[in-house]
Structure formats: C-alpha cells, structure tokens
Design a protein around this motif. Structure first.
Motif, PDB file in Angstrom:
ATOM      1  N   PRO A 103     -53.785  -9.253 169.642  1.00 28.99           N
ATOM      2  CA  PRO A 103     -55.161  -7.940 170.303  1.00 28.99           C
ATOM      3  C   PRO A 103     -56.323  -8.457 170.888  1.00 28.99           C
ATOM      4  N   PRO A 104     -56.671  -8.162 171.041  1.00 27.61           N
ATOM      5  CA  PRO A 104     -57.085  -6.536 172.160  1.00 27.61           C
ATOM      6  C   PRO A 104     -56.120  -6.764 173.189  1.00 27.61           C
ATOM      7  N   TYR A 105     -55.405  -5.843 173.601  1.00 23.89           N
ATOM      8  CA  TYR A 105     -54.609  -5.544 174.034  1.00 23.89           C
ATOM      9  C   TYR A 105     -55.645  -5.722 176.068  1.00 23.89           C
ATOM     10  N   THR A 106     -56.916  -5.054 176.174  1.00 31.22           N
ATOM     11  CA  THR A 106     -57.937  -5.371 176.341  1.00 31.22           C
ATOM     12  C   THR A 106     -59.152  -5.095 175.997  1.00 31.22           C
ATOM     13  N   PRO A 107     -59.926  -5.703 176.600  1.00 30.75           N
ATOM     14  CA  PRO A 107     -61.213  -6.315 175.568  1.00 30.75           C
ATOM     15  C   PRO A 107     -61.922  -5.236 174.835  1.00 30.75           C
ATOM     16  N   LEU A 108     -62.050  -4.696 173.789  1.00 32.38           N
ATOM     17  CA  LEU A 108     -63.466  -4.609 172.989  1.00 32.38           C
ATOM     18  C   LEU A 108     -64.531  -4.815 172.768  1.00 32.38           C
ATOM     19  N   THR A 109     -65.767  -3.910 173.250  1.00 35.05           N
ATOM     20  CA  THR A 109     -66.808  -3.839 172.762  1.00 35.05           C
ATOM     21  C   THR A 109     -67.492  -3.658 171.404  1.00 35.05           C
ATOM     22  N   PHE A 110     -67.885  -5.208 171.015  1.00 38.58           N
ATOM     23  CA  PHE A 110     -68.614  -5.904 169.490  1.00 38.58           C
ATOM     24  C   PHE A 110     -69.225  -3.585 169.254  1.00 38.58           C
ATOM     25  N   GLY A 111     -69.802  -3.269 169.809  1.00 34.52           N
ATOM     26  CA  GLY A 111     -70.360  -2.231 169.280  1.00 34.52           C
ATOM     27  C   GLY A 111     -69.249  -0.697 169.393  1.00 34.52           C
ATOM     28  N   THR A 112     -68.376  -0.972 169.854  1.00 36.83           N
ATOM     29  CA  THR A 112     -67.119   0.198 169.487  1.00 36.83           C
ATOM     30  C   THR A 112     -66.285  -0.944 167.758  1.00 36.83           C
ATOM     31  N   ILE A 113     -66.436  -1.798 167.786  1.00 40.97           N
ATOM     32  CA  ILE A 113     -66.077  -2.586 166.375  1.00 40.97           C
ATOM     33  C   ILE A 113     -66.663  -2.047 165.436  1.00 40.97           C
ATOM     34  N   VAL A 114     -68.212  -2.468 165.667  1.00 43.56           N
ATOM     35  CA  VAL A 114     -68.684  -1.727 164.249  1.00 43.56           C
ATOM     36  C   VAL A 114     -68.907  -0.529 163.788  1.00 43.56           C
ATOM     37  N   GLY A 115     -68.656   0.379 165.054  1.00 44.92           N
ATOM     38  CA  GLY A 115     -69.442   1.599 165.024  1.00 44.92           C
ATOM     39  C   GLY A 115     -70.820   2.246 164.751  1.00 44.92           C
ATOM     40  N   ARG A 116     -70.616   2.772 163.569  1.00 43.98           N
ATOM     41  CA  ARG A 116     -71.988   2.871 163.427  1.00 43.98           C
ATOM     42  C   ARG A 116     -73.086   2.382 162.069  1.00 43.98           C
ATOM     43  N   ASN A 117     -71.770   1.108 162.084  1.00 45.36           N
ATOM     44  CA  ASN A 117     -72.219  -0.064 160.951  1.00 45.36           C
ATOM     45  C   ASN A 117     -73.627  -1.048 161.791  1.00 45.36           C
ATOM     46  N   VAL A 118     -74.340  -0.431 161.809  1.00 44.02           N
ATOM     47  CA  VAL A 118     -75.418  -0.912 162.549  1.00 44.02           C
ATOM     48  C   VAL A 118     -76.657  -0.419 161.888  1.00 44.02           C
ATOM     49  N   GLY A 119     -77.652  -1.282 162.554  1.00 50.39           N
ATOM     50  CA  GLY A 119     -78.840  -1.177 161.464  1.00 50.39           C
ATOM     51  C   GLY A 119     -79.119  -1.083 160.159  1.00 50.39           C
ATOM     52  N   LYS A 120     -80.202   0.131 159.230  1.00 52.59           N
ATOM     53  CA  LYS A 120     -79.862   0.157 158.038  1.00 52.59           C
ATOM     54  C   LYS A 120     -78.587   0.818 157.558  1.00 52.59           C
ATOM     55  N   PHE A 121     -77.561   0.579 158.754  1.00 58.43           N
ATOM     56  CA  PHE A 121     -76.385   0.873 158.110  1.00 58.43           C
ATOM     57  C   PHE A 121     -74.858  -0.191 157.535  1.00 58.43           C
ATOM     58  N   PHE A 122     -75.968  -1.251 158.514  1.00 58.04           N
ATOM     59  CA  PHE A 122     -74.622  -2.482 158.404  1.00 58.04           C
ATOM     60  C   PHE A 122     -74.572  -2.714 157.189  1.00 58.04           C
ATOM     61  N   ASP A 123     -74.725  -2.408 156.218  1.00 58.05           N
ATOM     62  CA  ASP A 123     -73.931  -2.674 154.603  1.00 58.05           C
ATOM     63  C   ASP A 123     -74.536  -1.486 153.718  1.00 58.05           C
ATOM     64  N   ILE A 124     -74.047  -1.715 152.672  1.00 61.50           N
ATOM     65  CA  ILE A 124     -73.987  -0.504 151.828  1.00 61.50           C
ATOM     66  C   ILE A 124     -75.651  -1.202 150.902  1.00 61.50           C
ATOM     67  N   PHE A 125     -76.825  -0.351 150.608  1.00 63.60           N
ATOM     68  CA  PHE A 125     -77.940  -1.088 149.670  1.00 63.60           C
ATOM     69  C   PHE A 125     -77.721   0.003 148.555  1.00 63.60           C
ATOM     70  N   ARG A 126     -78.528  -0.729 147.293  1.00 66.26           N
ATOM     71  CA  ARG A 126     -78.716  -0.102 146.344  1.00 66.26           C
ATOM     72  C   ARG A 126     -79.979   0.016 146.108  1.00 66.26           C
ATOM     73  N   ARG A 127     -80.429   1.152 145.069  1.00 62.15           N
ATOM     74  CA  ARG A 127     -81.860   1.204 144.503  1.00 62.15           C
ATOM     75  C   ARG A 127     -82.351   1.741 143.410  1.00 62.15           C
ATOM     76  N   THR A 128     -83.258   0.924 142.883  1.00 57.85           N
ATOM     77  CA  THR A 128     -82.955   1.602 141.385  1.00 57.85           C
ATOM     78  C   THR A 128     -83.674   3.214 141.676  1.00 57.85           C
ATOM     79  N   PRO A 129     -83.937   3.466 140.222  1.00 64.19           N
ATOM     80  CA  PRO A 129     -84.630   4.874 139.531  1.00 64.19           C
ATOM     81  C   PRO A 129     -86.220   4.610 140.025  1.00 64.19           C
ATOM     82  N   MET A 130     -86.504   3.741 139.765  1.00 65.79           N
ATOM     83  CA  MET A 130     -87.613   2.823 140.080  1.00 65.79           C
ATOM     84  C   MET A 130     -88.284   2.572 141.437  1.00 65.79           C
TER      85      MET A 130
END
Lengths: 91, 1001
Positions: free
Chosen positions: B591-618
């Motif tokens: 794979p891939p049978y035909t090339p895929l763009t990186f954008g398609t592979i990462v979907g919406r997980n870009v910018g601030k959605f790249f990874d989950i982050f956790r914040r404290t109540p303070m």
C-alpha cells in the motif's frame, strides 16, 4: 489491523488492544530458590515463532482485561482467544 | 496554431462548458468532464514529462491511475500545490495550473537530456557501483545525487485544506464499479446486505460504459446501453451507498481497508474553501468483493517510450469517452484483438488508422474481418523494430518475425504515424488482493497471475479474476455471488450475452529488433527508465530473486509501482533464466495502491489537535498569572512564573529562595493517583514495592520504590493508608498509566487470588502542595479547627478536613525537604483551593513555583526523579537507596534480580553528587565524566543527570551517575566540554539540610 474478539466485550478494533508478549510464562513462586541461569530463563528468554504462537493481549482501551490469544504469526490468523487461567486449546 | 483533435461530441464531455487552464505556463482550453490528459491530447500535446534517469521526453501513455509518464505538479508555487499527480486523473477546472516535473529549464529543452546520450554509462546498479569508491568522496557525490533525486516539489507553506476521517462498517464492500462491481453491488444490496460500492473514477461503469462495439450484445443492447440502465436502477436500491472519486489505497488484514474519497480536487479554487478536500474512509467489511478490473500491458520493443506511443485501450477511451483523437495518423501494434476494438472506434469516428501490426499470424474474429473490410492494412507476424521522433513519434519501422520469434527477417518497412497504440494483453489488477495477504497462482493458459488462496472473507470477480469476456464475467459472477452470499436467485440468471472475440494472443515478453539488444532501448519500467537490457544485466551479474532484480534495476519502484511493466519484467527474467513464471512469483505489492497525501492520513489531527493534552483544574490561574508551561507526558504543567520580564533563571532563583525562606505553592495535580482497595491491599503493596507495608498504620504515609522484574527502578511515590483495606498510591506524572497497567497485569495474571481493586483517580483530585517554614501558618488560617501540632499531625501522616464546605485530604509529606502539606480536593474545587491558599498566604509572600523550581529544590535534597536520574538501568542499590529495600520480605517484584551477578557488580554506575571547583559553573545535564584528561581514548565514567545553580547554597550543584561512584566521595574528576575542561569533586548527593531538620521547622 486485526479484529479481536475480546472475551469480555466482543469484537473490537486492534487499536483498542495492547500486545503483551508470550503467554503461559508463569512467574516463579520461589524466585530466591532459583539459580541466576534459571531466573534469567524466566526473565529474558522469549520465543519468536513463525507460525502458531501463544500470546497475551490486553484490552487496554476497553475493559482493561488481560486474555490469551493463539495467533499464526505467518499470516496473522487468530486461531483462538481464551481467558487468563483457562487451559490453552490443544489443537 | 495547435490542432484541435476533438472528434465528436461525447455524452461525458459538456461542450457548452468551456474551461481554460494552464500547462507549463501556456493557456489551453478543454471542456467540463475532461481530465488534464484528455484536454492536452485534444490540443495535440503529447510531450508532458521527462523520464527520471535519462530525461527522455515522455508523453501520456494511459487513461488511468496506472499512468507512469504524465506525472505533473499541480498548481505550482501555491499552498495547494501537489507533486507527482497523474494527469490522467486530474479533472480540469477553470484556473487549474499544472507543470511538468523532472526537467530543467523546460520539458521542451531539458539539460538533463544529456543523460540519454550518456546512457551506456548508466547501467543497472550504476549508483551502487560508481559511488562506492573512494569512500572519502562520498560527501561530494552525495551533493549531486541529492540534487538530482526526487520528482516534484512539496509545498512550502501550510496546507489550507480540511481533511476528515470516517469509519464505515458494512456487510459487503465492492471495490471497483465496472460491470462486475456494479452487478455484484446491486445483487448484494437487493439481498439485504448493507453494501458499499467505491470507484476511483468520477463515473460508474468502468470500461464497459464506453463499449459500443457492434459485435458484443447484452440482452440485444450494446454493453454500454445495457450498463447505463443497470446504473440507473442502482439509484432506487436501499442498503447501497456509492462513492465515486474514491480510491482504495490499502487492504489490510481482517477486511480493514483504507480509501481516499476525493471531494474538492475537481472544483475551482473559489469552491474549494471551507470544504473537506479529502476524506479517509476506514472500512471494516464482513465481505469484500474485489472488482478491480485489469490493466492493459504495453509491448516491449526498441524505443517504445516516445511521446505518441500509448496503450491501445487508452486511445479507445479517449476516443469513445472524451471524444478526443490522440493522433491524426494512427498505427496499432498488438498481440491480441483488443487493438482492433480501438482501431474500429477510431474508424467509426472517421479518424485515420494507417495500419495494424500484429505479432500473431492470423485472427478469425468478426472484428478483425471488419477491419480488413474497412481497408486498414494489417501486417501479420510483424514486429516494430524501432521508432523515430524525439519529442513526438513520427514513424515506426517494422520487420517480419522469424518463425521462432527470436529475431526479425526480411526488409524493413517504415510507416509514418503520429500515434501508436500498443496492446500487449491484459493483466488482472491483483494489487489489493495480495495486500490482504492472499496468494496468487500463475495461470499457464491465460499467462497471468490470478487470485488463488484467499486469507480473508473475500472474492475477486470480473477481469481481476481473469474473466476478460463479458459472458464469462456474468456467468462466473453469478455463481460466486450465489456461493458466497448465499443467494438463491439473482437477476443475472436470465441475461443473454452475445460476444465476438476469438481472443487468441501470443505473448512475446521482449520483442526482437534488427539491432543487438545492447544497442536498443526497450523500456520495461518507463518511470524509472529500467530497460530489458538492465534486467538481463542483473541476471548476468547473478541476481535471481525477483525482489532483488526489482531493487537492483528499480523496475516497478516508481509512483506507478510497476502497474504496467511488472509482468514483462517477470517474463523476461523467466525466459532468460529458463524458469517458469509461476515459479518466479511476483514482487510484493504494498500500500498505497495510489499515493495518499499526508493531509488525508492525519485528517483532523493537525495543529492543536495533533495530540491530546491535559490541563489541571488550576490551569486558568497559571495562565492569568503568566506562567510558562512545559509538557510532561500529555500534561501542560506550569514551568515557572516570570515576574516583570524575569528570565527563567531569575524566576527560578526567586521561587526557590521563597519556598525555603517563607512559603511556596506548587500545582501537583498531575501526579498519578491510584485508589487501591480490598482485603489483600497491604499484601499487594508488599509485593509491588521494595519496602514493607504491612505495619503502616492507618492515617500514615510511606514513600515506595517500584522495580521492574529485572531489578531496575520503575516508579516511585508516596502511598497513604486511608483505612484498613484502603490505600491511595501516587505515581510519577509521566508513569501513571503504565504503572496502573503493570499493576493490573500482575493482579490479573500472576496473583488472581488477591482481593484487590485498582482505580485510577488522577483526574478526580486537584492537588496543591504548600511548602516552607510558613506553610503551617497558612494551613492554620484556612483550616482553623485542624490540630497541626507535630504530635497530632506529624511528618508522613494524613488527615481529612474541610475547607469551608470543601472536603479535603491533607498529607504532610515533602518533596522539597521543607515543612510541607499536600492538599487534595475534588478536581472541580481545585482553582478555589488554590485561590484560598494564595489569599491566606499573601501576608507571608506565598510564591507559586513551577516544575523547574520543584526540580531544583529536590536536587538540593538529593531526591531522585525517576526518568531523569534513572534510565531503566539503575537499581535502588545503584541509587544508594539500600535503606528502602527490605531484607526481610521473601519476595517483591524485582527482588531476585538484585542478586544477579551483574546487578551486584561493585563497578556499576552509581548516583553521586558533583560539586564544581568553581561554584559559579553550572554543568550541562548529559555531560560526560572522566578521570583522566590527557588520555585518548578515555573511559567515560558516567554522566551528569541533574544540574542547577542553588540559590539557597549559593553554588552550583549536580547529580550524576558515575562508575563505582559510591567509593569516590571527595575524588576529583573532570568534565571535558567543547572549549574547556571543568574540574569537579564527587560529593554526597544530599546537599542541603542533611539531617532533615527543616521538615519539622
């Protein structure tokens, strides 16, 4: 991407699971009685079979339960799944 | 003026909708429905690119995703630019710009073309052979190789488009909407299977949709008419979802497939904004029906790559579907009847066909007779021996084949032409099939690799399973549907099919020329410029495995992944080595049978959605008070709080002093917290920690160290006994999830007899850690009724209390060495708690401090941080923490490993303190430590693990691991840095308040 039949939750995508290495390696009950070589055998030595392999899996992002899987590593066919403590299938 | 080769209106081209686009800077016109390739061909543009190695001029070869030559850069210089796009797949729109790749300064005049004349010096393995010596020259070679490598240009600014992912679960997935796919999907859906049908084209129907040949009839209609009616009927079927412009890129195990749905690439720029460009479909199907069709093969002869040489089937599609003549003087070269269909299509539209060159000695089918009647000259038993025309084909030379097909005889005939259609037979598109892990078998009669051993719940139907005739397709499809979907009746039972096609063929993998092979250029892989010569050379040099030949010659390695040339490569190897093709096997299609763009592979997980982050109540308070943050695991932790433009160093020095002199407050909410309950909880802790737990009284706290079974330190933290069978364990921030996982593992698999329940409560509590000599006074202010005397509430103990109506758990524990309290409240009250502490501490100048100050303060006390001062190779003995390892307990995790010969070595790396001779020099963490300066090579004794300037001691301090360091207290060592050597003295790792007097201050 496997489809794994968790014995507690049913069929789920592989990304919910974590592989936990070779199954049926029991922690020695009396480690202090063992020689260095015997302890090393338990601690480090693992099989890496091309073919039918017994493995531990954990439904890490689900019920968090551990279970056993029999998998053919040459084609990733899952041959059996059974709970911890149950006897492995003979065939 | 350019010629207009638009021949006759096609129902798929909207001639009322004229579109202008640019190719290599020049404006052209096409119509709605055109691909970039069809529009260029209509403008008589064949030359679109240069080949990778020799920079030979190349033209459009195909009409689909198998295109090896017409690889273009779309919208160059913009943030939507995309390299390596096949012109045959780009639907044109107003404003589209495209340019050729791999040529400079232009496709018409390409400097790299000189490689073509130097080609005798570029055999297979040229790079491997040439740049090996002298080794010292590699850096010079590398510069030039890197400069000439690669095809298109990646965008340099960020992608403006939105990408999306969608999960799909279906009963039946049908890949490919040609005649077989459509009929399969229709019958599956009609029988109550939730069905999903995808096709990479914008139109359903595959090649049958333009099959207007009078010799084939389905229910007395042409295949095209009949299929259109079937497609019309699909609209009314429930349970069926159809996706066009959707290409399946990967077929993984257990029927998990990834497909790319293209939503806006065919739209004008103004219509692209705020829409999802591409969607990655993650499909899990109970059954997969592959109807991926077949790809036509070219023929391998001398100079078979000139612009104007195309697949015969592509010429037919351009004529029938797009209404474009690819040339005005057409010649076909074939080994089967397919080329006659293309010739007939041109003839019926009044386009000139000069001749057909057929390597067979005859064919008796109706269509061949029709061509003869039309007066088109057929050269039987002939082969093309050479072609002419640099940037566009202008003639072919043909000669008669000898009886054994290994040479040519007689006189050479030259035929003038501007377009040559080659038809070398059909190869089933089994790429996705093999990706799924299923195995192929070589069919000796059909001379193709066919699906043989299915590993998933799947079937292959139509021409991808070797059924090339419509009657075979329908008959076999019908049976397969009944068998695999358990259907009794289908609407295929009563279809009447008439077909012509004698379909004889003659495969000659490498056609002979009048010149010796060494003087010819028969291309097998167009994109990588691999010729039959290269393959034969590889075999002469000893390569036997098809996988090795592939890598050595680069055959099948381009963006087209050998869709056209693979069978020929195999055929040539088999013929040369004298083995059967079936024994040779195929290369692995990945794979891939035909090339895929990186954008398609990462979907919406870009910018601030790249990874989950956790914040404290303070967190909001930290932000308002201008804290700088650092990432700890997924947590955003306050790092330090700069006042009025302070540097990090200044802020940390101020915070550290304040915490020891009056009061400091730290947000410790991120520490992992595990609630442990059950009648065997104490026994469980005995087994997982190195020290003893049975005698810990209710309401007391204890520090614990957890090892791996190999004896190495894994985690640490304070655990408090809340009740007889109830503990709360704290873990390191980064280790929380893994510790819980590990404990669960032991409980479930090794000690199922223990009555213990573990619950992660990390997110349930917010924790403020208050330290310093005035911390007690502050607690007194916020909880006046709590007895804070050392007798009632000593160090390492726990109390429950209320701050107003907020219930809290308070532990008197300390990670700084100061008198200190950790207050835990329900997470939602965290900020409230923090503000109350700040308010009450105002008169004591309470100072919030971040993780950096926390690290500094604990280093002054020589407290370790697991993961900073340890790295998975440190035992508690190495850390000089023998005191925490119980000698009495029979067993705990890792105990046996502490007595292995290796873990008992005296010269292991051990944790020590380091003091610089110059107290102002702060060591670099990670710096190496040696005992000799003028020795080369010199033994590295260890490295610095933690290093700070201590404001409380007014000198630099460091922790380090040093080989045999335990016995080196007072010894002088050296830290060689780039520009200087730093002299240090080994010291006790506890630098501050060695007697722990401040805990009760």
């Amino acid at each position: 991407m496997f489809l794994i039949n968790c014995p507690y939750c049913g069929e789920r995508d592989q990304q919910e699971f974590k592989a936990g290495g070779e199954a049926h390696i029991e922690r020695p009950k009396q480690p202090t009685e063992l020689s260095d070589d015997e302890w090393a055998e338990y601690l480090f030595m693992r099989k890496n079979i091309k073919g039918v392999q017994f493995e531990r899996w954990n439904h890490a992002h689900g019920c968090r339960k551990w279970f056993n899987m029999v998998r053919d590593t040459s084609n990733d066919e899952i041959k059996a799944i059974y709970k911890m403590g149950e006897k492995p299938p003979t065939q | 003026m350019t010629k207009n080769l638009r021949v006759k209106s096609s129902e798929y081209i909207d001639e009322t909708n004229r579109i202008s686009f640019k190719f290599n800077g020049k404006t052209y016109h096409g119509f709605k429905g055109d691909t970039l390739a069809s529009a260029l061909l209509a403008n008589d543009v064949h030359l679109v690119g240069r080949s990778f190695k020799y920079h030979r001029p190349r033209g459009i070869m195909t009409s689909g995703s198998e295109e090896p030559n017409a690889i273009v850069q779309i919208n160059p210089g913009t943030n939507r630019t995309e390299p390596n796009v096949r012109a045959t797949e780009v639907e044109i729109y107003d404003g589209l710009e495209a340019s050729s790749q791999n040529c400079w300064p232009s496709v018409e005049f390409d400097i790299g073309g000189i490689n073509n004349f130097l080609s005798p010096f570029f055999p297979a393995g040229f790079y491997y052979k040439t740049f090996m010596w002298p080794a010292s020259f590699w850096k010079k070679y590398e510069f030039f190789i890197r400069h000439s490598a690669g095809l298109g240009k990646s965008p340099t600014s960020s992608d403006p488009d939105i990408y999306d992912h969608r999960n799909i679960h279906c009963d039946v997935l049908v890949v490919g909407a040609g005649i077989a796919g459509i009929l399969a999907a229709k019958n599956a859906a009609k029988n109550n299977f939730k069905t999903f049908l995808v096709d990479e084209k914008n139109q359903l129907g595959g090649s049958t949709i333009f099959e207007n040949n009078e010799f084939n009839k389905i229910d007395n209609k042409t295949p095209s008419e009949w299929l259109k009616k079937e497609i019309e009927e699909l609209k009314n079927i429930k349970n069926l979802e159809i996706k066009t412009r959707t290409s399946v890129a990967a077929y993984h195990q257990y029927n998990y497939l990834l497909a790319r749905e293209n939503l806006t690439d065919h739209l004008e720029a103004k219509d692209k904004t705020n829409k999802i460009r591409q969607r990655l479909l993650k499909i899990r199907a109970k059954k997969v029906i592959l109807a991926t069709g077949a790809l036509e093969r070219p023929l391998i002869f001398n100079n078979n790559d000139r612009p104007g040489i195309m697949l015969s089937s592509a010429i037919k599609k351009y004529s029938e579907f797009y209404g474009v003549a690819c040339g005005s003087k057409n010649v076909f070269f074939t080994n089967n009847d397919s080329a006659y269909e293309s010739a007939l299509s041109l003839y019926n539209k009044g386009i000139n066909v000069e001749a057909i060159i057929d390597i067979r000695d005859q064919s008796e089918s109706k269509i061949v007779k029709k061509i003869k009647e039309a007066g088109i000259k057929i050269y039987w038993s002939h082969s093309i021996v050479d072609t002419a025309g640099y940037k566009r084909l202008n003639s072919v030379s043909i000669m008669k084949l000898s009886n054994d097909f290994t040479s040519v005889t007689g006189s050479k005939i030259s035929i003038s032409c501007d377009c040559l259609g080659v038809a070398g037979g059909w190869t089933p598109a089994v790429h996705l099939y093999t990706q799924s892990g299923s195995k192929l078998k070589f069919d000796e009669e059909k001379e193709v690799f066919l699906p043989n051993q299915n590993t998933s719940t799947q079937i292959s139907v139509g021409s991808c399973d070797g059924d090339f005739k419509i009657d075979e397709i329908i008959k076999n499809l019908n049976q397969k549907l009944k068998d695999n979907l358990n259907i009794k009746e289908t609407d295929l039972d009563n279809i009447k099919v008439e077909i012509d096609q004698e379909n004889s063929k003659r495969n000659i993998w490498l056609l002979p020329s009048d010149k010796p092979l060494g003087k010819t250029k028969p291309f097998v892989d167009y994109q990588n410029d691999a010729t039959a010569k290269d393959i034969k050379l590889a075999l002469r040099e000893g390569f036997r495995s098809i996988e090795h030949v592939k890598r050595y010659t680069t055959t099948g390695m381009g963006t087209d992944q050998g869709k056209l040339g693979n069978m020929h490569a195999l055929g040539i190897i088999a013929d040369t080595a004298g083995v059967k093709m079936g024994e040779l096997g195929t290369t692995t299609f990945r794979p891939p049978y035909t090339p895929l763009t990186f954008g398609t592979i990462v979907g919406r997980n870009v910018g601030k959605f790249f990874d989950i982050f956790r914040r404290t109540p303070m967190n909001d308070w930290h932000v308002q008070n201008k804290a700088e943050f650092e990432n700890v695991g997924q947590w955003k932790r306050a790092w330090y709080y700069p006042n009025n433009g302070e540097t990090m160093h200044q802020a940390v020095q101020r915070e550290s002093k304040a915490a020891r002199e009056s009061a400091g407050i730290l947000d410790a909410s991120t520490l992992g917290k595990i609630d442990i309950q059950g009648s065997d909880a104490s026994e469980f802790l005995n087994r997982v920690y190195t020290n003893a737990w049975s005698k810990l009284a209710i309401g007391k706290c204890r520090y614990g160290l957890m090892l791996n079974e190999d004896g190495m330190v894994y985690d640490d933290g304070v655990t408090t006994r809340l009740g007889e069978n109830h503990y709360i364990m704290t873990t390191t921030t980064g280790g929380a999830a893994n510790v819980l996982g590990k404990l669960e593992d032991y409980l479930q698999t090794e000690w199922p007899e223990l009555d213990v329940y573990l619950t992660s409560v990390t997110d349930h509590y917010a924790t403020a850690s208050l330290c310093g000599p005035n911390s007690k006074k502050i607690i007194k202010k916020i909880i006046p009724d709590l007895d804070l005397s050392d007798e009632n509430f000593p160090h390492m103990s726990f109390k429950e209390a209320n701050i107003g109506h907020i219930q809290c758990r308070i532990m008197r524990i300390s990670f700084t060495g100061e008198h200190s309290y950790e207050i835990n409240v329900q997470a939602s009250y965290g900020k409230d708690l923090w503000e109350k502490c700040m308010e009450a501490g105002k008169e004591f100048n309470i100072t919030p401090y971040g993780t950096e100050t926390m690290h500094l303060l604990r280093a002054e006390k020589g407290f370790i941080i697991v993961g900073q001062d340890t790295d998975g190779t440190m035992t508690p003995i190495d850390l000089q923490m023998d005191w925490i390892v119980s000698k009495k307990k029979y067993d705990f995790i890792g105990k046996r490993s502490l007595y292995r010969s290796d873990t008992m070595r005296e010269d292991r790396k051990q944790l020590v303190g380091l003091l610089t001779d110059d107290p102002n020099i702060v060591l670099e963490e990670g710096a190496q430590i040696v005992s000799e300066l003028n020795q080369n090579p010199v033994e590295m004794l260890g490295h610095v693990t933690s290093s700070y300037f201590s404001p409380n001691l007014n000198k630099s301090i460091a922790l380090a691991v040093v080989r045999g360091g335990k016995d080196m207290i007072g010894k002088k060592l050296f830290i060689p840095m780039k520009n200087k050597n730093i002299n240090v003295t080994v010291a006790n790792p506890v630098f501050y308040d060695e007697k722990n007097e401040r805990l009760n201050a």
